[in-house]
Design a protein around this motif. Structure first.
Motif, PDB file in Angstrom:
ATOM      1  N   GLN A  43      23.668 -40.009  -1.502  1.00 18.32           N
ATOM      2  CA  GLN A  43      23.673 -40.475  -2.878  1.00 18.32           C
ATOM      3  C   GLN A  43      24.891 -41.349  -3.174  1.00 18.32           C
ATOM      4  OE1 GLN A  43      23.220 -38.463  -7.350  1.00 18.32           O
ATOM      5  NE2 GLN A  43      23.874 -37.204  -5.642  1.00 18.32           N
ATOM      6  N   ASP A  44      24.657 -42.425  -3.933  1.00 16.06           N
ATOM      7  CA  ASP A  44      25.746 -43.276  -4.415  1.00 16.06           C
ATOM      8  C   ASP A  44      26.487 -42.508  -5.514  1.00 16.06           C
ATOM      9  OD1 ASP A  44      27.302 -45.163  -5.855  1.00 16.06           O
ATOM     10  OD2 ASP A  44      26.027 -46.790  -5.141  1.00 16.06           O
ATOM     11  N   LEU A  45      27.618 -41.931  -5.150  1.00 15.08           N
ATOM     12  CA  LEU A  45      28.317 -41.045  -6.079  1.00 15.08           C
ATOM     13  C   LEU A  45      28.992 -41.793  -7.220  1.00 15.08           C
ATOM     14  CD1 LEU A  45      29.817 -38.389  -3.656  1.00 15.08           C
ATOM     15  CD2 LEU A  45      27.711 -38.286  -4.998  1.00 15.08           C
ATOM     16  N   LYS A  46      29.374 -43.048  -7.011  1.00 11.14           N
ATOM     17  CA  LYS A  46      29.916 -43.828  -8.126  1.00 11.14           C
ATOM     18  C   LYS A  46      28.829 -44.040  -9.186  1.00 11.14           C
ATOM     19  CE  LYS A  46      34.282 -44.924  -7.389  1.00 11.14           C
ATOM     20  NZ  LYS A  46      34.668 -46.177  -6.739  1.00 11.14           N
ATOM     21  N   GLU A  47      27.625 -44.371  -8.736  1.00 12.63           N
ATOM     22  CA  GLU A  47      26.528 -44.523  -9.684  1.00 12.63           C
ATOM     23  C   GLU A  47      26.248 -43.198 -10.381  1.00 12.63           C
ATOM     24  OE1 GLU A  47      22.377 -46.755  -9.369  1.00 12.63           O
ATOM     25  OE2 GLU A  47      22.286 -44.768  -8.409  1.00 12.63           O
ATOM     26  N   ARG A  48      26.250 -42.097  -9.610  1.00 11.47           N
ATOM     27  CA  ARG A  48      25.983 -40.779 -10.184  1.00 11.47           C
ATOM     28  C   ARG A  48      27.030 -40.406 -11.222  1.00 11.47           C
ATOM     29  NH1 ARG A  48      21.807 -38.096 -11.507  1.00 11.47           N
ATOM     30  NH2 ARG A  48      22.926 -37.418 -13.372  1.00 11.47           N
ATOM     31  N   ALA A  49      28.298 -40.708 -10.927  1.00  9.16           N
ATOM     32  CA  ALA A  49      29.353 -40.404 -11.895  1.00  9.16           C
ATOM     33  C   ALA A  49      29.140 -41.178 -13.191  1.00  9.16           C
ATOM     34  CB  ALA A  49      30.715 -40.717 -11.288  1.00  9.16           C
ATOM     35  N   GLY A  50      28.694 -42.442 -13.076  1.00 14.64           N
ATOM     36  CA  GLY A  50      28.408 -43.230 -14.263  1.00 14.64           C
ATOM     37  C   GLY A  50      27.248 -42.666 -15.058  1.00 14.64           C
ATOM     38  N   LEU A  51      26.215 -42.228 -14.359  1.00 12.07           N
ATOM     39  CA  LEU A  51      25.076 -41.613 -15.039  1.00 12.07           C
ATOM     40  C   LEU A  51      25.486 -40.324 -15.743  1.00 12.07           C
ATOM     41  CD1 LEU A  51      22.369 -42.130 -12.265  1.00 12.07           C
ATOM     42  CD2 LEU A  51      22.477 -43.300 -14.478  1.00 12.07           C
ATOM     43  N   ASN A  52      26.376 -39.555 -15.105  1.00 15.10           N
ATOM     44  CA  ASN A  52      26.870 -38.330 -15.734  1.00 15.10           C
ATOM     45  C   ASN A  52      27.600 -38.644 -17.035  1.00 15.10           C
ATOM     46  OD1 ASN A  52      25.830 -36.864 -13.609  1.00 15.10           O
ATOM     47  ND2 ASN A  52      27.795 -36.598 -12.574  1.00 15.10           N
ATOM     48  N   ARG A  53      28.419 -39.701 -16.998  1.00 12.09           N
ATOM     49  CA  ARG A  53      29.165 -40.089 -18.208  1.00 12.09           C
ATOM     50  C   ARG A  53      28.219 -40.516 -19.318  1.00 12.09           C
ATOM     51  NH1 ARG A  53      32.597 -42.518 -14.359  1.00 12.09           N
ATOM     52  NH2 ARG A  53      31.607 -44.554 -14.724  1.00 12.09           N
ATOM     53  N   ASP A  54      27.078 -41.090 -18.936  1.00 17.44           N
ATOM     54  CA  ASP A  54      26.114 -41.562 -19.923  1.00 17.44           C
ATOM     55  C   ASP A  54      25.157 -40.468 -20.394  1.00 17.44           C
ATOM     56  OD1 ASP A  54      27.232 -44.061 -19.748  1.00 17.44           O
ATOM     57  OD2 ASP A  54      25.762 -44.821 -18.304  1.00 17.44           O
ATOM     58  N   GLY A  55      25.373 -39.251 -19.915  1.00 15.77           N
ATOM     59  CA  GLY A  55      24.572 -38.130 -20.385  1.00 15.77           C
ATOM     60  C   GLY A  55      23.260 -37.933 -19.665  1.00 15.77           C
ATOM     61  N   ALA A  56      23.127 -38.510 -18.463  1.00 15.50           N
ATOM     62  CA  ALA A  56      21.889 -38.297 -17.698  1.00 15.50           C
ATOM     63  C   ALA A  56      21.744 -36.827 -17.345  1.00 15.50           C
ATOM     64  CB  ALA A  56      21.913 -39.147 -16.432  1.00 15.50           C
ATOM     65  N   ARG A  57      20.521 -36.404 -17.144  1.00 15.39           N
ATOM     66  CA  ARG A  57      20.287 -34.997 -16.825  1.00 15.39           C
ATOM     67  C   ARG A  57      20.928 -34.654 -15.485  1.00 15.39           C
ATOM     68  NH1 ARG A  57      13.925 -34.311 -14.991  1.00 15.39           N
ATOM     69  NH2 ARG A  57      14.267 -34.772 -12.787  1.00 15.39           N
ATOM     70  N   PRO A  58      21.417 -33.442 -15.326  1.00 18.37           N
ATOM     71  CA  PRO A  58      22.031 -33.042 -14.060  1.00 18.37           C
ATOM     72  C   PRO A  58      21.015 -33.067 -12.915  1.00 18.37           C
ATOM     73  CG  PRO A  58      22.509 -31.458 -15.801  1.00 18.37           C
ATOM     74  CD  PRO A  58      21.439 -32.371 -16.321  1.00 18.37           C
ATOM     75  N   THR A  59      21.497 -33.294 -11.704  1.00 20.34           N
ATOM     76  CA  THR A  59      20.615 -33.249 -10.545  1.00 20.34           C
ATOM     77  C   THR A  59      20.396 -31.812 -10.106  1.00 20.34           C
ATOM     78  OG1 THR A  59      22.483 -33.494  -9.033  1.00 20.34           O
ATOM     79  CG2 THR A  59      21.369 -35.506  -9.738  1.00 20.34           C
ATOM     80  N   THR A  60      19.221 -31.564  -9.548  1.00 27.38           N
ATOM     81  CA  THR A  60      18.902 -30.255  -8.986  1.00 27.38           C
ATOM     82  C   THR A  60      17.910 -30.479  -7.866  1.00 27.38           C
ATOM     83  OG1 THR A  60      18.199 -27.993  -9.477  1.00 27.38           O
ATOM     84  CG2 THR A  60      17.083 -29.770 -10.689  1.00 27.38           C
TER      85      THR A  60
END
Length: 287
Positions: free
Chosen positions: A88-105
Motif C-alpha cells: 500500500q502507498d502509505l503516503k496516500e493512505r495517510a492523506g486519506l486518513n487526514r481527510d476522514g476516509a474510513r479505516p482499512t480492515t
C-alpha cells in the motif's frame, strides 16, 4: 534473519510520483501474447507501491483476463529490479486518513478495484507471480494470491503491518496461515520479520528460486509447461483444489465443481487420449 525494511515505506508522495512518472504514465502495463497475459505493476520509482489509481487499472486487467478466452495463463510482476511491490502507498493512505476516509480492515469491498486479485476467488486461470526484489505487505499478499511464485534469490518477503498499526487485510493473515505451519506463520505475522527467498522455498511458499539473470527463463519454463497442459484441466484442478481445502475428503469427492463439469464434457477431454493414441502433441482448444 534480518528485520530491516527497504529504504522506502511504499510511499514517496504524490508530488514526486507525478514528476517522475508523468500524469499519463499507466500504473499497470498489460500485454497479451501467445495465450499469456503479462501484468506489470508500473511504479518503479516508489518500489511499485499500490495506490488507488493502480487498483482501478488492475480491476480492468483482471476482468479482461477472466473474460478473454484467448488467455490461458497470467504472469504478474513488478517493474524494475528492486521490488515486486512494497504494498500500500502509505503516503496516500495517510492523506486519506487526514481527510476522514474510513479505516482499512479485511477485504476491499466498496473500494477501488474490487474485487482485487486477493478476492477473486473464482478466477480459474492460473496466475504466476514473478518476484524480483521486495514483496512486502500488500505486495506479498498479491504473491500469496497467485498460484505459483517464482523468485530471484535476492527477493525478500514480509508482512510488516503489525509494525505500522495495520493488519494484513488483503488476505495475508488468512493465506499465510494456510500456506505455512501455524506457528511459523504467526511468527512472521506478529513480528513483521523478513523471509528470504531461499527460506520461503524451504517452507514451500515459493516454487523456484534462481539468480536474477535466470528469472525470466525460469518463469517461461513454467508458463510453457502450463500451456502444454489442457487449459480446462488446469482450471478444473485449480478450482477443485482451492475449493476443497477445508472440506472433509468425502465431501470433496461429492462436490460438483464448475470447471470440472466443463472439462468433463469438453472436446479437449476427448482430444487428450486421442492424441496419446495417435502419438502426436494434443491440440487444445479450451472447449
Amino acid at each position: 534473519m534480518t528485520d530491516t525494511l527497504p529504504p522506502t515505506d511504499g510511499a514517496e508522495g504524490a508530488e514526486r510520483v507525478e514528476s517522475v512518472e508523468g500524469a499519463e504514465e499507466p500504473r499497470v502495463r498489460y500485454e497479451k501474447k501467445d495465450r499469456v497475459a503479462y501484468v506489470t505493476l508500473n511504479r518503479p520509482s516508489v518500489l511499485n507501491a499500490m495506490d488507488l489509481r493502480m487498483h482501478h487499472e488492475l480491476a480492468a486487467v483482471w476482468g479482461d483476463i477472466e473474460s478473454d478466452e484467448e488467455v490461458w495463463v497470467a504472469v504478474l510482476t513488478g517493474a524494475g529490479s528492486r521490488a515486486f511491490s512494497v504494498g500500500q502507498d502509505l503516503k496516500e493512505r495517510a492523506g486519506l486518513n487526514r481527510d476522514g476516509a474510513r479505516p482499512t480492515t479485511f477485504g476491499s469491498r466498496e473500494l477501488p478495484g474490487w474485487p482485487r486479485l486477493t478476492e477473486r476467488f473464482t478466477l480459474a486461470k492460473p496466475v504466476i507471480a514473478r518476484v524480483d526484489g521486495y514483496a512486502l505487505g500488500g505486495g506479498f499478499e498479491l504473491a500469496l494470491a497467485c498460484d505459483l511464485i517464482i523468485a530471484s534469490d535476492r527477493s525478500v518477503f514480509a508482512l510488516p503491518e503489525a509494525r505500522l498499526g495495520l493488519i494484513p487485510g488483503a488476505g495475508g493473515a488468512f493465506r499465510l496461515a494456510r500456506q505455512l505451519p501455524l506457528k511459523v506463520a504467526l511468527g512472521y505475522l506478529l513480528t513483521g520479520r523478513e523471509l528470504s527467498a531461499a527460506r520461503a522455498k524451504e517452507l514451500g511458499l515459493v516454487n523456484d528460486v534462481v539468480p536474477p539473470a535466470d528469472l525470466d527463463a525460469c518463469v517461461a519454463g513454467w508458463v510453457d509447461d502450463m500451456l502444454r497442459s489442457a487449459p480446462l484441466s488446469v482450471r478444473a484442478i485449480k478450482e477443485s483444489v482451492l475449493r476443497s481445502l477445508d472440506m472433509p475428503l468425502e465431501q470433496a469427492f461429492a462436490t460438483r465443481f464448475v470447471w470440472e463439469e466443463r472439462r468433463m464434457h469438453s472436446e479437449d477431454a476427448l482430444e487428450g487420449p486421442r492424441a496419446f493414441t495417435e502419438r502426436r502433441p494434443p491440440r487444445w482448444q479450451a472447449r
